[in-house]
Design an enzyme around this catalytic site. Structure first.
Site, mmCIF file in Angstrom:
data_model
loop_
_atom_site.group_PDB
_atom_site.id
_atom_site.type_symbol
_atom_site.label_atom_id
_atom_site.label_comp_id
_atom_site.label_asym_id
_atom_site.label_seq_id
_atom_site.Cartn_x
_atom_site.Cartn_y
_atom_site.Cartn_z
ATOM 1 N N GLU A 1 1.127 9.637 -0.115
ATOM 2 C CA GLU A 1 2.239 10.313 -0.781
ATOM 3 C C GLU A 1 1.809 10.577 -2.214
ATOM 4 O O GLU A 1 0.948 9.890 -2.745
ATOM 5 C CB GLU A 1 3.486 9.422 -0.764
ATOM 6 C CG GLU A 1 3.590 8.408 -1.923
ATOM 7 C CD GLU A 1 2.503 7.338 -1.910
ATOM 8 O OE1 GLU A 1 1.863 7.147 -0.864
ATOM 9 O OE2 GLU A 1 2.277 6.697 -2.959
ATOM 10 N N SER A 45 -3.432 4.264 -19.078
ATOM 11 C CA SER A 45 -3.624 4.422 -17.630
ATOM 12 C C SER A 45 -4.192 5.776 -17.215
ATOM 13 O O SER A 45 -4.800 5.891 -16.158
ATOM 14 C CB SER A 45 -2.293 4.182 -16.904
ATOM 15 O OG SER A 45 -1.300 5.077 -17.388
ATOM 16 N N LYS A 101 -5.621 5.306 -10.859
ATOM 17 C CA LYS A 101 -5.299 5.440 -9.433
ATOM 18 C C LYS A 101 -6.529 5.324 -8.534
ATOM 19 O O LYS A 101 -6.443 4.841 -7.407
ATOM 20 C CB LYS A 101 -4.606 6.782 -9.174
ATOM 21 C CG LYS A 101 -3.261 6.940 -9.880
ATOM 22 C CD LYS A 101 -2.132 6.297 -9.125
ATOM 23 C CE LYS A 101 -0.811 6.393 -9.873
ATOM 24 N NZ LYS A 101 0.234 5.530 -9.313
HETATM 25 C C1 LIG Z 1 -1.602 8.071 -15.549
HETATM 26 C C2 LIG Z 1 -0.570 7.341 -14.779
HETATM 27 N N1 LIG Z 1 -0.060 6.200 -15.273
HETATM 28 C C3 LIG Z 1 0.895 5.511 -14.620
HETATM 29 C C4 LIG Z 1 1.413 5.949 -13.421
HETATM 30 C C5 LIG Z 1 2.526 5.158 -12.789
HETATM 31 O O1 LIG Z 1 2.150 4.458 -11.631
HETATM 32 P P1 LIG Z 1 1.927 2.895 -11.643
HETATM 33 O O2 LIG Z 1 3.141 2.268 -12.224
HETATM 34 O O3 LIG Z 1 1.729 2.553 -10.212
HETATM 35 O O4 LIG Z 1 0.740 2.591 -12.456
HETATM 36 C C6 LIG Z 1 0.917 7.128 -12.847
HETATM 37 C C7 LIG Z 1 1.433 7.621 -11.564
HETATM 38 O O5 LIG Z 1 1.232 8.722 -11.114
HETATM 39 C C8 LIG Z 1 -0.104 7.829 -13.543
HETATM 40 O O6 LIG Z 1 -0.608 8.974 -13.050
#
Ligand SMILES: Cc1ncc(COP(=O)(O)O)c(C=O)c1O
Lengths: 398, 255
Positions: A116, A382, A94
């Site tokens: 948000e 992620s 993020k």
């Molecule tokens: C660690 C992590 N992965 C994935 C996501 C999902 O968001 P996005 O699809 O925008 O990557 C989030 C959202 O809060 C997250 O914190």
């Protein structure tokens, strides 16, 4: 940053195929138009680029490693690499986006930031960059999420942000997004809205995807170093709104020899009524200013999704992903709560990495899909699992 | 000529009233419309409730949430309105967000509006360029005026474009805000009303957002052809029911 102008990228009018655009009330038009007219130009300015890259390197800790997961590779008989976004400052991908957007906001002369947040990850990443730049920060968060995610609420407060509860509708992420948009309507001149994913009206999906594209840019050279090729056979990422996936796919979008796998949260099962698998359950409509796929009633009322992972608990996907789904450029796979939790625990035991539950969904694909021994697979890790300890504890009775 | 434009030719300051269909009770729609006409309203905006009304403040959000809980749907609203033209002659506008209209089918929606005798639509999140490209012909062939919003931030160039695209009136949003009742307008707003009225647009101007009493009515109609009252009306029926709106309307017009 945007050197390729091909079919899976956004077009001049702000659409991915038939998805995207800016379905916004007139009150938002000047703000969104200001951004639309300036974002690409600003992102290409040398001083913007160098400040962005410096911060990614020295503050976020990039490049994030591309780690060859030896034991997982042996078990699943493929070459499995993990893109370690979990090692970024604040613990997820993020921050790539919030760094980019805070620099954008400064160049647009904005003095107040709104955002948000659902689980609080994007809220923390926004509060962090606002502290860094000494800019006022207000984060909207659903009243229910505030109760569920107390540690992240505390983090945001420590970082100097004001957390405002969203008390309308279902009191979760979609309502927090509505409240942020309403705030922007009421504060049109001094405020920039830092959206947390590749959602919202054009140009947000494209801008956020470009800020996150540092992920696939690094994958290319890191893979070249380790495998002698800059192309994986598969890139796997979880999809909430779609930003980490967009970043991991970005430089491979128009190279169809790279298979893209998008992993959605099935929750308790696609047909259970408790799910967030938008591609399976949704259809075309308008959510938060974008024409895309979303979960809704026959009558066009947006429904409340469910997933054990707060970050995947969103009733839509970004327009890029709607297009990737419709054109079959990406394969969409839905993973249940249980499958994700087990995959997360397996990663802990086999590689010594505790993943965010969002990311655990991506790992569960290894059990679902057969791969060939020389397939090179990149899984976008992620985020880290610290924020999810309580959920892991409850789920496994630890 | 449709009923809105006939009304706009009357030499008086107009009062248009917004209410959310399905609120306070699911079956109140027809009664509210009939009583509004009897009580002296000039135009009625029927709100089609939406789960995520981005441009609305707390009052209309709450009425929409309640209306949906009560079971309001697009189909049901159309059924309730089926014979409305047997009893009222007042101009009727449907105000709704684009997603429910898309799900019903934009073409089917417009046809149904024509059958019933709806005169116009306000769809705040349908961008004017998308309208021009995809829906203008459809709206016009069904005799529907599409009503566009302008705000204090709308550029002069864009106002001229909106004026050229308008076939009845322009909805002039009083300030940079979501919907909600205000007790008075400041100098900034008065200056904005004056600035727009001096542009001598082809379309009449009706001011909405923040109109709640005689003071705001007077301030707005010094420069505009009328006002739209929404949140204040919802608050009124919440307290006083739906039987008679004469006093509510007279208080805004004359007191
Ligand atoms: C660690 C992590 N992965 C994935 C996501 C999902 O968001 P996005 O699809 O925008 O990557 C989030 C959202 O809060 C997250 O914190």
């Amino acid at each position: 940053m945007k050197d390729l102008k091909m079919s899976y990228h956004v077009n001049k009018k702000g659409y991915y195929g038939e998805f995207g655009g800016a379905y916004i009330p007139e009150m938002l038009y000047p703000n969104v138009e200001e951004l639309r007219l300036n974002y690409q130009k600003i992102m290409e300015e040398p001083d913007f680029k160098s400040e962005f890259q410096q911060l990614l390197k020295n503050y976020v800790g990039r490049p994030s490693p591309l780690y060859f997961a030896k034991r997982l590779s042996e078990k699943y008989q493929a070459k499995i690499y993990l893109k370690r976004e979990d090692l970024n400052h604040t613990g997820a991908h993020k921050i790539n986006n919030t760094i980019g957007q805070i620099l954008m906001a400064k160049r647009l002369g904005k003095t107040r930031i709104i955002a948000e947040t659902g689980a609080g990850q994007h809220g923390v990443a926004t509060a962090t960059v606002c502290a860094l730049m000494d800019i006022q920060c207000i984060v909207y968060m659903g009243e229910i999420d505030i109760k569920r995610q107390a540690p992240n609420v505390a983090r945001m407060k420590m970082l100097g942000a004001e957390v405002r509860p969203a008390t309308s509708g279902s009191k979760t992420l979609k309502d927090a997004t509505n409240e942020a948009i309403r705030d922007w309507i009421n504060n049109p001149s001094d405020t920039h809205y830092i959206i947390g994913s590749v959602v919202g009206p054009h140009p947000y999906p494209d801008m956020v995807a470009q800020f996150q594209s540092v992920i696939s840019e690094e994958i290319q050279w890191q893979l070249q170093e380790q495998e002698g090729t800059n192309k994986p056979n598969y890139v796997i990422a979880c999809v909430g709104g779609g930003s980490n996936a967009a970043g991991a796919y970005y430089h491979f979008l128009d190279d169809e020899s790279v298979n893209l796998i998008a992993v959605e949260a099935a929750g308790l099962g696609i047909k259970s009524g408790k799910s967030a698998a938008t591609s399976a359950l949704g259809n075309e409509g308008i959510i938060h200013g974008s024409k895309t796929l979303l979960m809704q009633t026959k009558d066009g009322q947006i429904t409340e999704p469910y997933s054990i992972s707060a970050g995947l608990d969103y009733p839509g996907v970004g327009p890029m992903h709607a297009h990737l789904f419709q054109t079959k450029r990406a394969e969409f796979i839905a993973i249940s709560d249980d499958e994700a939790m087990n995959a997360g625990l397996e990663l802990c035991k086999m590689e010594g990495i505790i993943p965010a539950i969002e990311s655990s969904h991506a790992f569960a694909v290894l059990k679902k899909k057969p791969f060939k021994p020389d397939d090179i697979i990149v899984i976008n890790l992620s985020g880290r699992g610290d924020k999810d300890l309580e959920t892991y504890i409850n789920h496994f009775n630890l | 000529m449709n009923r809105i434009n006939q009304k706009l030719q009357e030499n008086k300051k107009l009062i248009s009233i917004y209410f959310t269909a399905g609120y306070p009770e699911i079956d109140d729609t027809v009664t509210i419309i009939q009583n509004l006409e009897k009580s002296g309203a000039d135009i009625i905006e029927i709100g089609l409730p939406f789960s995520d009304p981005l441009a609305d403040g707390p009052t209309i959000q709450a009425s929409s949430t309640q209306a949906l809980k009560n079971g309001m749907t697009t189909e049901l609203l159309f059924r309730q309105l089926e014979s409305i033209r047997k009893t009222v002659n007042i101009p009727l506008i449907i105000m709704g967000y684009f997603n429910p209209i898309m799900q019903y089918g934009v073409e089917a929606f417009c046809k149904k509006c024509r059958e019933i005798g709806i005169d116009g639509l306000i769809i705040p999140d349908l961008p004017i360029d998308v309208y021009e490209e995809q829906y203008q012909t459809l709206f016009e062939s069904n005799n529907l005026s599409n009503i566009f919003l302008i705000t204090p931030q709308t550029s002069t160039e864009r106002i001229h474009y909106i004026d050229a695209m308008s076939t009845s009136f322009i909805y002039m949003v009083s300030s940079a805000s979501t919907t909600g009742a205000q007790s008075g307008f400041g100098n900034e707003q008065k200056y904005y009303f004056k600035r727009i009225s001096e542009m001598k647009l082809n379309s009449p101007l009706i001011v909405g957002f923040g109109i709640s009493n005689h003071e705001t009515f007077t301030q707005a109609t010094e420069y505009a052809n009328g006002v739209i009252v929404g949140s204040a009306f919802i608050n009124h029926i919440k307290k006083n029911g739906i039987d008679n709106f004469k006093k509510f309307i007279v208080n805004i017009l004359n007191k």
